[in-house]
Design an enzyme around this catalytic site. Structure first.
Site, mmCIF file in Angstrom:
data_model
loop_
_atom_site.group_PDB
_atom_site.id
_atom_site.type_symbol
_atom_site.label_atom_id
_atom_site.label_comp_id
_atom_site.label_asym_id
_atom_site.label_seq_id
_atom_site.Cartn_x
_atom_site.Cartn_y
_atom_site.Cartn_z
ATOM 1 N N ASN A 11 0.820 -1.214 0.000
ATOM 2 C CA ASN A 11 0.000 0.000 0.000
ATOM 3 C C ASN A 11 0.853 1.262 0.000
ATOM 4 O O ASN A 11 2.014 1.243 0.429
ATOM 5 C CB ASN A 11 -0.911 0.038 1.238
ATOM 6 C CG ASN A 11 -1.961 -1.052 1.220
ATOM 7 O OD1 ASN A 11 -2.721 -1.170 0.266
ATOM 8 N ND2 ASN A 11 -2.010 -1.856 2.273
ATOM 9 N N GLY A 107 16.619 0.411 4.291
ATOM 10 C CA GLY A 107 15.394 0.848 3.624
ATOM 11 C C GLY A 107 14.902 2.182 4.155
ATOM 12 O O GLY A 107 15.052 2.498 5.347
ATOM 13 N N ALA A 108 14.296 2.960 3.271
ATOM 14 C CA ALA A 108 13.783 4.277 3.667
ATOM 15 C C ALA A 108 12.766 4.167 4.792
ATOM 16 O O ALA A 108 12.710 5.024 5.680
ATOM 17 C CB ALA A 108 13.159 4.970 2.453
ATOM 18 N N ASP A 109 11.950 3.107 4.772
ATOM 19 C CA ASP A 109 10.943 2.936 5.819
ATOM 20 C C ASP A 109 11.583 2.763 7.185
ATOM 21 O O ASP A 109 11.112 3.304 8.190
ATOM 22 C CB ASP A 109 10.029 1.754 5.495
ATOM 23 C CG ASP A 109 10.786 0.450 5.252
ATOM 24 O OD1 ASP A 109 11.999 0.484 4.944
ATOM 25 O OD2 ASP A 109 10.163 -0.630 5.360
#
Length: 266
Positions: A11, A107-109
């Site tokens: 999402n 990771g950017a997250d």
């Protein structure tokens, strides 16, 4: 008013913050074959339904772990909001010290979550993000990002069981009443959910041991976020708090640290 965009494997979460509070947040599918126009139609409809004028957006920041949608997503944001989006990645000021062997691999997250945890909680923390993949990250009280581990997400585990075992059905991710179950669906739910809880508890235990036994000797606070965080947190006592807005909060903090980048690109 700023637009925060978190593009995950399943999402895309969008949030609008007016400087005091979130006035809207939405979730759309991150299908890889959408054009910028298709994304634009979806996003403009959401703004219209929430009675928010896109012209009031003064800045945009994006975190993404899905490279193949970024071209369409960035083009849509430029066309719809007339701003160059800040992309979380190399060159963005974070305020944390990434101790990974190669910081570009993080990771950017995970970076966004670590920034939020460090800035908001100001204490050593283990962050569990229950997304398509489940990530565990360790952050010291001084902002050192120590690393962590990455596991298949709960839905991936459930889907793999359905796809690879011919006679097993696809099941809803619900907590069964008992560990010992008397039908196939409940038995699968028991194995998936309780097995996953056991995995979470063991990983947290080992990460706490490493943080306590290292030269830092820190007792971490355990913070969970992501779509299935509440489901798991209700069934275990190793999670101290669920913060559903952690990623959006991290994006907001990063925007404030880096808004001069967006201004310089106008």
């Amino acid at each position: 008013m700023i637009l925060l965009v978190d593009a995950g494997n399943t999402n895309i979460v969008l949030g609008v913050h007016n400087g005091e509070r979130y006035i809207a947040s939405w979730r759309i599918s991150s299908e890889g074959n959408k054009t910028s126009d298709e994304y634009g139609i979806q996003v403009m409809q959401l703004f219209n339904l929430s009675d928010i004028d896109p012209k009031n957006i003064t800045g945009v920041i994006v975190s993404s772990v899905v490279p193949n949608i970024m071209h369409s997503l960035e083009n849509m944001l430029r066309k719809c909001f007339c701003h160059e989006p800040i992309i979380v990645g190399p060159g963005v000021k974070t305020g944390i010290n990434i101790k990974y062997d190669n910081p570009r691999e993080v990771g950017a997250d995970r970076i966004v979550n670590a920034v939020a945890a460090y800035e908001i909680y100001k204490r050593p923390v283990i962050i569990i993000d229950f997304g398509t993949a489940t990530t565990f990250c360790a952050v010291r009280a001084n902002g050192d990002y120590l690393g962590g581990c990455i596991c298949p997400g709960i839905r991936i585990s459930a889907d793999a069981l359905f796809e690879r075992a011919a006679k097993l059905p696809r099941v809803e991710l619900e907590v069964p009443k008992n560990m010992i179950c008397k039908n196939t669906v409940s038995s699968m739910q028991s194995g998936i959910i309780f097995g996953y809880i056991g995995q979470v508890e063991y990983i947290v235990k080992k990460m706490k041991q490493e943080m306590k036994n290292s030269k830092y000797k820190e007792e971490p606070f355990v913070l969970a976020t992501g779509g299935l965080a509440n489901l798991i947190a209700k069934e275990t006592d190793v999670i101290d708090k669920v913060d559903s807005d952690l990623t959006l909060e991290g994006l907001k903090i990063l925007y404030e640290k880096n808004k001069e980048i967006e201004i310089s690109q106008r």
